[in-house]
Design a protein around this motif. Structure first.
Motif, PDB file in Angstrom:
ATOM      1  N   LEU A 216       0.877  -1.254   0.056  1.00  0.00           N
ATOM      2  CA  LEU A 216       0.191  -0.751   0.140  1.00  0.00           C
ATOM      3  C   LEU A 216       0.727   1.672  -0.437  1.00  0.00           C
ATOM      4  N   THR A 217       2.213   1.116   0.625  1.00  0.00           N
ATOM      5  CA  THR A 217       3.231   2.354   0.667  1.00  0.00           C
ATOM      6  C   THR A 217       3.570   2.613  -1.606  1.00  0.00           C
ATOM      7  N   GLY A 218       3.689   1.510  -2.221  1.00  0.00           N
ATOM      8  CA  GLY A 218       3.584   1.828  -3.082  1.00  0.00           C
ATOM      9  C   GLY A 218       2.555   2.005  -4.308  1.00  0.00           C
ATOM     10  N   TRP A 219       1.449   2.115  -3.751  1.00  0.00           N
ATOM     11  CA  TRP A 219       0.636   1.681  -4.106  1.00  0.00           C
ATOM     12  C   TRP A 219      -0.408   3.669  -4.072  1.00  0.00           C
ATOM     13  N   ALA A 220       0.809   3.935  -2.888  1.00  0.00           N
ATOM     14  CA  ALA A 220      -0.588   5.657  -2.742  1.00  0.00           C
ATOM     15  C   ALA A 220       0.803   6.057  -3.604  1.00  0.00           C
ATOM     16  N   TRP A 221       2.347   5.992  -3.769  1.00  0.00           N
ATOM     17  CA  TRP A 221       2.688   6.434  -4.739  1.00  0.00           C
ATOM     18  C   TRP A 221       2.284   7.104  -6.546  1.00  0.00           C
ATOM     19  N   CYS A 222       1.720   5.605  -6.506  1.00  0.00           N
ATOM     20  CA  CYS A 222       0.962   5.141  -7.826  1.00  0.00           C
ATOM     21  C   CYS A 222      -0.375   6.749  -7.893  1.00  0.00           C
ATOM     22  N   LEU A 260      14.357   6.032  -5.760  1.00  0.00           N
ATOM     23  CA  LEU A 260      13.733   4.412  -5.279  1.00  0.00           C
ATOM     24  C   LEU A 260      12.464   3.686  -6.747  1.00  0.00           C
ATOM     25  N   ILE A 261      11.818   5.146  -7.470  1.00  0.00           N
ATOM     26  CA  ILE A 261      11.651   4.411  -8.830  1.00  0.00           C
ATOM     27  C   ILE A 261      12.004   4.213  -9.641  1.00  0.00           C
ATOM     28  N   SER A 262      12.234   2.466 -10.283  1.00  0.00           N
ATOM     29  CA  SER A 262      12.884   2.452 -11.641  1.00  0.00           C
ATOM     30  C   SER A 262      12.165   3.485 -13.013  1.00  0.00           C
ATOM     31  N   THR A 263      11.243   3.855 -12.986  1.00  0.00           N
ATOM     32  CA  THR A 263       9.703   3.650 -14.580  1.00  0.00           C
ATOM     33  C   THR A 263      10.227   4.931 -14.201  1.00  0.00           C
ATOM     34  N   ASP A 264      10.308   5.866 -15.395  1.00  0.00           N
ATOM     35  CA  ASP A 264      10.663   6.990 -15.942  1.00  0.00           C
ATOM     36  C   ASP A 264       8.688   7.453 -15.629  1.00  0.00           C
ATOM     37  N   GLU A 265       8.490   8.596 -14.636  1.00  0.00           N
ATOM     38  CA  GLU A 265       7.064   9.043 -14.085  1.00  0.00           C
ATOM     39  C   GLU A 265       6.695   9.476 -15.399  1.00  0.00           C
ATOM     40  N   ALA A 266       7.448  10.596 -16.541  1.00  0.00           N
ATOM     41  CA  ALA A 266       6.664  11.921 -17.158  1.00  0.00           C
ATOM     42  C   ALA A 266       6.441  10.573 -17.869  1.00  0.00           C
ATOM     43  N   ALA A 267       6.988   9.973 -18.233  1.00  0.00           N
ATOM     44  CA  ALA A 267       7.175   8.075 -19.485  1.00  0.00           C
ATOM     45  C   ALA A 267       5.698   7.786 -19.102  1.00  0.00           C
ATOM     46  N   PHE A 268       5.579   7.324 -17.668  1.00  0.00           N
ATOM     47  CA  PHE A 268       4.530   6.843 -17.618  1.00  0.00           C
ATOM     48  C   PHE A 268       3.553   7.177 -17.993  1.00  0.00           C
ATOM     49  N   ALA A 269       3.367   8.572 -17.119  1.00  0.00           N
ATOM     50  CA  ALA A 269       2.080   9.568 -17.415  1.00  0.00           C
ATOM     51  C   ALA A 269       1.966   9.532 -18.562  1.00  0.00           C
ATOM     52  N   SER A 279       2.715   0.990 -16.125  1.00  0.00           N
ATOM     53  CA  SER A 279       2.962   0.774 -15.499  1.00  0.00           C
ATOM     54  C   SER A 279       4.061   1.381 -15.080  1.00  0.00           C
ATOM     55  N   LEU A 280       4.411   1.337 -13.754  1.00  0.00           N
ATOM     56  CA  LEU A 280       4.757   1.986 -13.093  1.00  0.00           C
ATOM     57  C   LEU A 280       5.823   1.015 -11.559  1.00  0.00           C
ATOM     58  N   SER A 281       7.601   1.188 -11.579  1.00  0.00           N
ATOM     59  CA  SER A 281       8.746  -0.355 -10.678  1.00  0.00           C
ATOM     60  C   SER A 281       8.563   0.720  -9.852  1.00  0.00           C
ATOM     61  N   LEU A 282       9.013   0.275  -8.912  1.00  0.00           N
ATOM     62  CA  LEU A 282       9.699   0.952  -7.648  1.00  0.00           C
ATOM     63  C   LEU A 282      10.090   0.428  -6.521  1.00  0.00           C
ATOM     64  N   THR A 283      10.490   0.523  -5.272  1.00  0.00           N
ATOM     65  CA  THR A 283      10.855   0.048  -4.679  1.00  0.00           C
ATOM     66  C   THR A 283      10.937   0.825  -3.097  1.00  0.00           C
ATOM     67  N   GLY A 298       8.020  -3.375  -6.140  1.00  0.00           N
ATOM     68  CA  GLY A 298       6.631  -4.140  -6.870  1.00  0.00           C
ATOM     69  C   GLY A 298       6.541  -3.754  -8.489  1.00  0.00           C
ATOM     70  N   LYS A 299       5.628  -4.212  -9.301  1.00  0.00           N
ATOM     71  CA  LYS A 299       5.144  -2.914 -10.252  1.00  0.00           C
ATOM     72  C   LYS A 299       3.156  -3.144 -10.060  1.00  0.00           C
ATOM     73  N   PHE A 300       3.099  -1.654 -10.312  1.00  0.00           N
ATOM     74  CA  PHE A 300       2.284  -1.472 -10.423  1.00  0.00           C
ATOM     75  C   PHE A 300       1.432  -1.165 -11.794  1.00  0.00           C
ATOM     76  N   ALA A 301       0.400  -1.648 -12.693  1.00  0.00           N
ATOM     77  CA  ALA A 301      -0.459  -1.551 -13.595  1.00  0.00           C
ATOM     78  C   ALA A 301      -1.794  -0.332 -13.416  1.00  0.00           C
ATOM     79  N   VAL A 302      -1.761   0.386 -14.364  1.00  0.00           N
ATOM     80  CA  VAL A 302      -2.702   1.512 -14.124  1.00  0.00           C
ATOM     81  C   VAL A 302      -3.561   1.897 -15.190  1.00  0.00           C
ATOM     82  N   ILE A 303      -4.761   1.598 -15.329  1.00  0.00           N
ATOM     83  CA  ILE A 303      -6.134   1.747 -16.235  1.00  0.00           C
ATOM     84  C   ILE A 303      -6.471   2.913 -16.080  1.00  0.00           C
ATOM     85  N   ALA A 304      -6.096   3.723 -17.085  1.00  0.00           N
ATOM     86  CA  ALA A 304      -6.817   5.538 -16.985  1.00  0.00           C
ATOM     87  C   ALA A 304      -8.551   4.867 -16.915  1.00  0.00           C
ATOM     88  N   THR A 305      -9.271   5.177 -16.626  1.00  0.00           N
ATOM     89  CA  THR A 305     -10.546   5.556 -16.662  1.00  0.00           C
ATOM     90  C   THR A 305     -11.068   6.625 -16.429  1.00  0.00           C
TER      91      THR A 305
END
Length: 314
Positions: A216-222, A260-269, A279-283, A298-305
């Protein structure tokens, strides 16, 4: 401000660091009363936050410790500054560092037992004298003091409160754990939870609670990232791995941040906005005081709604 600009305030991490840290603690707080080496150490060291100050040649000239006594309370102990550096502002620097860490860990009140000679020092820092406490070694009178800390959550108070509300309304486990966002400032995120609910038969934190806290800490960052880019989306954990490094006897804290984020956040967005999924990968590190007790990747997948269908799913 300190009169000694050439110093470092650090967190001891290595065996050498701690050896010097404890040696100074003993020299200042135990040796003058003929107490043996080892008497300066107690059973709470591994769940505590430790800070020490070094001078320009690397000598230890000040130390202090903080440990959580509950999710929202903590105690400062073992404060000491070298006689040669008394009255120069170093004690205040240690207290400031410990209080800063305390807020990030979700602490709302600090207590301490001050020696009589230090009462004025703590009063100047906003601590209130409550009552006489104990007499150490039959001659050193101590006084119980406390201080209420300002609320945490960094500069994103509304977002942190909304996230905590979402957790408690949609994820029963998070409410039972009393999971809270302790601090978020756009660069770092800390979460905390209730101690007693999450203990196992060994009186340490249950592995499942550690995993939930990390997830849930990783989920919170997303969640915070979606708010930043004004995107509504479903967040799900796609895959994860956790390593349990040490038992947690006290209050645990979840921690992640930009480092601790291994995914580029701007590219993710951008991908999420264009393709509707990303998706976003983080520690996430689960901490017991300063000690890293578990590492979650963890790797979190996000689907836009659309806003009307937006849900955040565990």
């Amino acid at each position: 401000m300190s009169d000694f600009p050439a110093f470092q305030i650090i967190q001891p991490t290595t065996k050498t660091d701690f050896s010097r840290y404890y040696a100074f603690r003993w020299k200042m707080l135990r040796e003058p009363w003929q107490q043996p080496q080892g008497s300066e150490i107690d059973q709470l060291e591994s769940q505590s936050i430790h800070r020490m100050i070094l001078n320009d040649v690397g000598d230890v000239i000040g130390v202090g410790r903080l440990h959580k006594t509950s999710q929202y309370q903590a105690q400062i102990r073992y404060m000491a500054v070298s006689d040669d550096y008394q009255g120069k502002g170093l004690g205040r620097l240690i207290i400031d560092a410990l209080e800063c860490a305390a807020v990030r860990h979700g602490v709302k009140e600090i207590t301490l037992n001050a020696r009589e000679v230090a009462l004025d020092f703590y009063l100047r820092l906003g601590y209130e004298q409550i009552e006489k406490s104990h007499l150490l070694y039959g001659e050193i009178q101590h006084y119980l003091m406390h201080k209420a800390l300002s609320e945490g959550s960094g500069s994103y108070v509304a977002e942190s409160l909304a996230l905590t509300k979402t957790w408690h309304e949609t994820i029963p486990m998070s409410k039972a754990m009393n999971l809270q966002v302790s601090h978020f400032d756009g660069n770092e995120l800390f979460t905390s939870c209730e101690l007693s609910f999450n203990k196992n038969l060994h009186n340490t934190m249950f592995a499942g609670s550690i995993y939930t806290l990390a997830t849930l800490t990783g989920w919170a960052w997303c969640y915070m990232l979606l708010n930043k880019y004004n995107i509504m989306g479903d967040i799900v954990l796609a895959n994860a791995d956790i390593k349990y490094l040490a038992p947690i006897e006290g209050c645990a804290v979840g921690y992640t941040g930009k480092a601790l984020i291994s995914t580029d956040e701007a590219a993710f967005a951008k991908k999420l906005s264009v393709k509707g999924r990303s998706s976003l990968s983080l520690t996430v590190n689960v901490m017991s005081g300063d000690m890293k007790a578990a590492t979650f990747v963890g790797k979190f997948a996000v689907i836009a709604t659309s806003p009307s269908k937006a849900e955040h799913s565990f």
